[in-house]
Design an enzyme around this catalytic site. Structure first.
Site, PDB file in Angstrom:
ATOM      1  N   ASP A  83       0.755  -1.257   0.000  1.00 47.49           N
ATOM      2  CA  ASP A  83       0.000   0.000   0.000  1.00 47.49           C
ATOM      3  C   ASP A  83       0.788   1.313   0.000  1.00 47.49           C
ATOM      4  O   ASP A  83       0.916   1.973  -1.005  1.00 47.49           O
ATOM      5  CB  ASP A  83      -0.973  -0.002   1.189  1.00 47.49           C
ATOM      6  CG  ASP A  83      -1.997  -1.104   1.089  1.00 47.49           C
ATOM      7  OD1 ASP A  83      -1.755  -2.069   0.338  1.00 47.49           O
ATOM      8  OD2 ASP A  83      -3.035  -1.027   1.757  1.00 47.49           O
ATOM      9  N   GLU A 102      -1.643  -8.464  12.621  1.00 46.67           N
ATOM     10  CA  GLU A 102      -1.426  -8.134  11.214  1.00 46.67           C
ATOM     11  C   GLU A 102       0.030  -7.753  10.947  1.00 46.67           C
ATOM     12  O   GLU A 102       0.637  -8.163   9.975  1.00 46.67           O
ATOM     13  CB  GLU A 102      -2.355  -6.975  10.835  1.00 46.67           C
ATOM     14  CG  GLU A 102      -2.329  -6.609   9.374  1.00 46.67           C
ATOM     15  CD  GLU A 102      -3.248  -5.426   9.079  1.00 46.67           C
ATOM     16  OE1 GLU A 102      -3.669  -4.741  10.030  1.00 46.67           O
ATOM     17  OE2 GLU A 102      -3.530  -5.197   7.903  1.00 46.67           O
TER      18      GLU A 102
END
Ligand SMILES: *[C@@H]1O[C@H](CO)[C@@H](O)[C@H](O)[C@H]1NC(C)=O
Ligand SMILES: *[C@@H]1O[C@H](CO)[C@@H](O)[C@H](O)[C@H]1NC(C)=O
Ligand SMILES: *[C@@H]1O[C@H](CO)[C@@H](O)[C@H](O)[C@H]1NC(C)=O
Length: 828
Positions: A566, A798
Site C-alpha cells: 500500500d 497483522e
C-alpha cells in the site's frame, strides 16, 4: 505504548479497510478526471464544421464506443477455458468430507455447507450482566474479547476453539462423522465456565440457530411448549436432516443443569442481518427462578416483529438456553441419508470422538512440522498449532458477485456469480478473500493438506475474466459485503496484485496430479499474459503497477495498493516512466513457475524460460534498478525526496460556498526528476527475497548489510519494512492515514527473507557464512517475538511494531502471520 495499541485497535472498520481497500477519494478523483477528459472532447467535436472531419470523428467516436462496449463486456465475461474445478467436484457426493465446515470465518462459531444458498448454523451468546447490547455473534474487535481462536482444527473433521469474554470462558468444539450422501453428521459441544471470585454465579445465555437462505424448509419440534428440542428440515443439497438441541449438563459431567428455555422462529431478511433479528427480539421481561434461589430478570428472545427493509429470504429457528456456568451444551446434526448410525454422537461418544481426533491432530502436526523433534517446548508447539488451526478455521466458502469497473467505464457492473473457497487474512477485519494474501496462506496449508490447497488455488483461478484478470479483493455474498462499507466494494480492472498463488503452486508442483495441472494451465497462461501485457513498464523487461493514487498533492506519497505494500514509498509523482522492482521480481518468479508447469505437462516452456533468464540477468537487473547513491536496489521514477505535509489554512468562505476546513496537503520543496526512489526497505530486498540475485553477486554483501543494520532494516523482532534512516520512515501519508508499510515488521516478507537466506546459506558463494548467520538470528527474533506477543495478547497480529515488537493493525490475524509455523519447522 499501550495507548498506541488501543488507538489503532480502536480504529473503525472504515479507517482500516481503507488502508487495504480501494479509497473513496480515489473514486471521486477518478470520476472528476474522467469528466474532465470527456468534457473538452465533446466541446471540440461541436466546433468541427468540415463534413469529412465530422465523419472521421464520428467513426472514431463509434470505434471508441465499440472499444468501450467490448471492454465492458469482456470485463464481466468469464474466461473461456474450461474451469479449473471440474463441475460438481465440490459438492456433497464428490467431496463429502469438505461439504460441511466452519466456512463462516466472520462468526465466532458457525458452520455451513459449500453450496450457493447454504443452510447455516451458528452460535450467539449473551452474558446477562451486560444487558441486551452484549449479544455476541460476528467477530468484532469492538467486542473486546481478550482471546479467541482455534487451538486445534484439522481443516475438515474437527476443531477446538477457546473464547474469553470477560470472566467467561467458552470452549467450542465440533466433530464430523461421515455417512450417507449429503456430507454426513456432525456434533457441537459448547462448554462454559466463569472465572471469578464468589458472588452470585453470572447468568449466561447461549443461542444456537439454524437458518435457510433462499431455499429449504425448517420445522420446529417443541418440548413443553417452550423448549426447541429439535429442528427437522430439507434443503436441495442436504436432503432431510434433524438438528437436536440436547439438554445442558453441569460442567463436564452428565448431571442435568437447571436452565430456562426460549425459542424464536422468524422470517429472515438475509444471513447478514441475523444479529439484528435476534437483538431486536430480546426482551428483559423474563425471570430466572431456580428452586430455592433468588429470582433474576434476564433477556430472552420474545416476539419478532420484523425488520424494516427487505422481504423475507429464509427462515431462522433459534434455541436459547439460559443457565449459570459451568455447563456443557451439545447439538447434533444428523443427515437423513446416513444409515446404520452406531448411536447419537453426544455425551460420552462425543467425548471419545473429540479425544481421538485431538490425538490424531497432535500426531499429524508433529509428523508434518516436527516441532517436537526440533526441541520446541510444549507451550510453543501449542502456539504453532493454534496458528495453523486459526488459518484452517478461517477457511470460508463464499458465493456472490464482485462489483467491477474498467477505467473508461462510467459505472461499475456486477461480475458473474462465482464461488470462492479460500482462507481469510483476519476473521474480524478481513473475513473475505484477498489475492495476494492467499498465496502466502497456501504456502502453509499446502504442507498440511495439499489436496485442500489445490482446490483453493483452482477456485481462485476460476474467478478469472476473459481478459485474464482476477480481482484482488473478493467480496462475495451478503455476509461478506456486510463487513465492507459500500464505497469500498469496487474492484478496478487495471489493478493487479502480486501473483503469490504461484509461490504456492510451486510448492504444490512436485506432487500435483497432471490432470489438475492440465486444467490449470490455460488459466495460468492467461493470467501471466495479463500481467505481462497490462503491467508492462516503459522499457523492455521493466514493469509498472497500474492504479496508483492520482492527485499526488493529497498524499505524502501516493499509494500503490496493487503492489500489496500500500503506502510503501514509490516515486513521488506517479508517471508512465516508473519501473517497479518488486513487480519485475514477481514476473521473474511467474516466468519460472509457468516454465516448470509447462515442462511438467510437456507443453512449450521456451518463452517462459527465456523470460525467466532475461529477468534474472543480474547485469540487466543492476542497470535498471541498482541505485548507487542509495547503495541498494530501488524503484525508478519521477521523484522528489524533498516533500512534506503542510497544513493548508481554511479557505475564507466565498459567496455560495461553505467555508473549507484546514487540511494537510503535500508541499514539494524540490522539483521531481527522473531518478531512483530514495527508499530502502522491503522493495529493495526483492531480488534477494525471490532469489534472483546470484550467490556470487557483488551486490549481495550490500543487501545483507542493509538487512543487518539497525539503522536500516534490522530489529530484535524481525526485519522492518522501511529503513529507519529512510525519509518516509514511520511518516503519516495523510491526516487520516497512519504509516502502514513504513517501518512495521510484516511476517510474510520476513518469511520470504528467511527462505532466501536459507537458500543462500546452502549455496556455494562468498556470502554463505554471512547468510547462515543472519538466517539464525532473524529466525530466532521473529519466532520469539510472535510467540511472546501471542502469549501476552492472546492473538496473532497483522504486523508488529519495529520499536517494541507489539502486535499492531488488526487481530486476530492468522493469515500470513501463521507462516511462523513454517519458520519454526524450517520448511521453505
Ligand atoms: C416436559 O414435559 C415432560 C413430559 O412431556 C416432562 O417429563 C418434563 O419434566 C417436562 N420438563 C420440564 C422442564 O417441564
Ligand atoms: C511478455 O511481453 C513481452 C513484450 O510484449 C514479449 O516480448 C514476451 O514474449 C512476453 N513473454 C511471454 C512469456 O509471453
Ligand atoms: C515530473 O513531474 C513533474 C510534476 O508533475 C512534471 O512537471 C514533470 O514533467 C515530470 N517529469 C517527467 C520527466 O515526467
Amino acid at each position: 505504548m499501550a495507548g498506541e495499541r488501543r488507538r489503532r485497535g480502536g480504529e473503525g472498520p472504515r479507517e482500516r479497510t481503507r488502508e487495504r481497500g480501494t479509497r473513496r477519494e480515489r473514486e471521486r478523483e477518478r470520476e472528476q478526471q474522467q469528466q474532465q477528459q470527456r468534457g473538452p472532447g465533446r466541446g471540440r467535436a461541436a466546433l468541427v464544421v468540415a463534413a469529412a472531419a465530422a465523419l472521421a470523428l464520428g467513426l472514431a467516436a463509434a470505434a471508441a464506443e465499440w472499444k468501450r462496449w467490448s471492454a465492458a463486456a469482456r470485463l464481466v465475461t468469464p474466461h473461456p477455458a474450461p474451469p479449473a474445478l471440474p463441475p460438481g467436484s465440490t459438492g456433497p457426493l464428490a467431496s463429502p468430507q469438505r461439504f460441511w465446515g466452519t466456512y463462516r470465518p466472520h462468526v465466532y462459531f458457525g458452520m455451513k455447507t459449500r453450496s450457493p444458498r447454504a443452510l447455516v448454523t451458528g452460535l450467539m451468546w449473551l452474558r446477562q450482566s451486560e444487558g441486551g447490547g452484549g449479544l455476541r455473534h460476528t467477530c468484532e474487535q469492538s467486542d473486546g474479547l481478550s482471546r479467541y481462536g482455534w487451538l486445534m482444527h484439522d481443516g475438515e473433521n474437527f476443531g477446538v476453539q477457546e473464547i474469553r469474554d470477560g470472566d467467561l470462558s467458552l470452549k467450542t468444539e465440533f466433530v464430523k462423522r461421515p455417512g450417507g450422501e449429503h456430507g454426513g453428521d456432525w456434533s457441537w459441544r459448547v462448554t462454559a465456565r466463569t472465572e471469578g471470585a464468589g458472588g452470585p454465579a453470572p447468568l449466561l445465555s447461549l443461542f444456537f440457530y439454524v437458518a435457510t437462505d433462499g431455499q429449504g424448509t425448517l420445522r420446529p419440534h417443541l418440548e413443553n411448549g417452550t423448549r426447541l428440542a429439535a429442528v427437522t428440515g430439507t434443503t436441495e443439497e442436504l436432503g432431510d436432516f434433524t438438528l437436536t438441541f440436547l439438554r445442558p449438563t453441569a460442567g463436564s459431567g452428565e448431571d442435568p443443569k437447571y436452565a430456562s428455555y426460549h425459542y424464536l422462529e422468524a422470517a429472515s431478511p438475509g444471513l447478514h442481518r441475523l444479529t439484528e433479528v435476534v437483538r431486536s427480539s430480546l426482551s428483559d421481561r423474563f425471570v430466572f427462578a431456580p428452586p430455592g434461589r433468588p429470582r433474576r430478570r434476564f433477556f430472552a428472545v420474545d416476539a419478532f416483529r420484523g425488520l424494516p427493509g427487505e422481504a423475507p429470504r429464509g427462515r431462522l429457528l433459534l434455541h436459547q438456553v439460559t443457565l449459570e456456568p459451568p455447563s456443557t451444551a451439545e447439538v447434533t446434526f444428523e443427515s437423513g441419508s446416513a444409515a446404520g448410525r452406531p448411536g447419537r454422537l453426544a455425551g460420552a461418544a462425543l467425548s471419545a470422538a473429540l479425544g481421538r481426533h485431538a490425538a490424531a491432530f497432535e500426531r499429524r502436526f508433529e509428523e508434518t512440522f516436527g516441532l517436537g523433534r526440533k526441541g520446541f517446548p510444549p507451550a510453543q508447539r501449542r502456539f504453532a498449532q493454534a496458528a495453523l488451526s486459526e488459518l484452517l478455521g478461517g477457511l470460508g466458502y463464499f458465493h456472490g458477485r464482485s462489483l467491477v469497473q474498467a477505467p473508461l467505464q462510467e459505472r461499475p457492473v456486477p461480475a458473474p456469480e462465482a464461488a470462492l473457497f479460500t482462507a481469510v487474512p483476519s476473521r474480524s477485519f478481513f473475513p473475505r478473500g484477498f489475492l495476494w494474501d492467499e498465496g502466502f496462506h497456501q504456502l502453509l496449508l499446502a504442507r498440511w493438506d495439499p489436496a485442500l490447497s489445490r482446490e483453493v488455488v483452482a477456485h481462485w483461478l476460476d474467478l478469472m475474466n476473459a481478459e485474464g484478470w482476477i480481482p484482488r479483493e473478493q467480496i462475495l455474498g451478503e455476509e461478506a459485503r456486510a463487513k465492507v462499507p459500500p464505497e469500498f466494494l469496487l474492484q478496478h480492472s487495471e489493478t493487479a496484485n502480486p501473483p503469490t498463488l504461484l509461490l504456492a503452486l510451486q510448492r504444490l508442483l512436485p506432487a500435483a496430479p497432471p490432470p489438475f495441472l492440465r486444467r490449470l494451465f490455460p488459466r495460468l497462461r492467461a493470467w501471466y499474459d495479463w500481467y505481462n501485457r497490462t503491467q508492462a513498464g516503459p522499457l523492455p523487461l521493466t514493469f509498472r503497477w497500474r492504479g496508483r493514487d492520482p492527485q499526488p498533492e493529497r498524499f505524502l506519497n501516493p499509494k500503490t495498493l496493487a503492489s500489496g505494500l500500500d503506502d510503501y514509498p514509490r516515486a513521488s509523482h506517479p508517471s508512465p516512466e516508473e519501473r517497479h522492482l518488486d513487480l519485475r521480481c514477481w514476473m521473474a518468479l511467474a516466468s519460472r513457475v509457468l516454465a516448470e508447469v509447462a515442462e511438467r505437462l510437456g507443453e512449450p516452456a521456451g518463452p517462459y524460460r527465456e523470460m525467466e533468464r532475461a529477468l534474472s540477468d543480474n547485469e540487466l537487473l543492476e542497470r535498471l534498478h541498482w541505485a548507487p547513491e542509495l547503495g541498494a536496489f530501488a524503484d525508478y521514477g519521477n521523484h522528489s525526496a524533498a516533500v512534506g505535509l503542510r497544513w493548508q489554512p481554511a479557505a475564507p468562505p466565498a459567496p455560495g460556498r461553505p467555508p473549507s476546513a484546514p487540511r494537510l496537503v503535500r508541499e514539494v520543496r524540490e522539483a521531481p526528476r527522473p531518478r531512483f526512489v530514495e527508499a530502502l526497505g522491503y522493495v529493495s530486498l526483492f531480488p534477494l527475497l525471490l532469489q534472483l540475485l546470484r550467490p556470487d553477486s557483488p551486490r549481495l554483501p550490500a543487501v545483507l548489510a542493509a538487512m543487518r543494520s539497525e539503522r536500516q532494516l534490522w530489529t530484535p523482532f524481525g526485519l522492518r519494512s522501511l529503513a529507519r534512516d529512510s525519509p518516509l520512515y514511520m511518516r503519516r501519508n495523510t491526516q487520516h492515514d497512519p504509516p502502514y508499510w513504513r517501518g512495521s515488521v510484516w511476517v510474510n516478507i520476513n518469511y520470504l527473507a528467511l527462505r532466501a537466506l536459507s537458500g543462500y546459506a546452502g549455496a556455494e558463494g562468498p556470502q554463505r557464512e554471512r547468510a547462515a548467520e543472519l538466517y539464525r538470528e532473524l529466525r530466532h527474533n521473529l519466532v520469539a517475538n510472535l510467540y511472546r506477543q501471542y502469549a501476552e495478547s492472546g492473538f496473532l497480529w497483522e504486523h508488529y511494531s519495529d520499536s517494541t515488537g507489539r502486535g499492531q493493525g488488526c487481530h486476530p490475524f492468522a493469515g500470513w502471520s501463521a507462516l511462523v509455523v513454517l519458520v519454526m519447522a524450517e520448511d521453505y
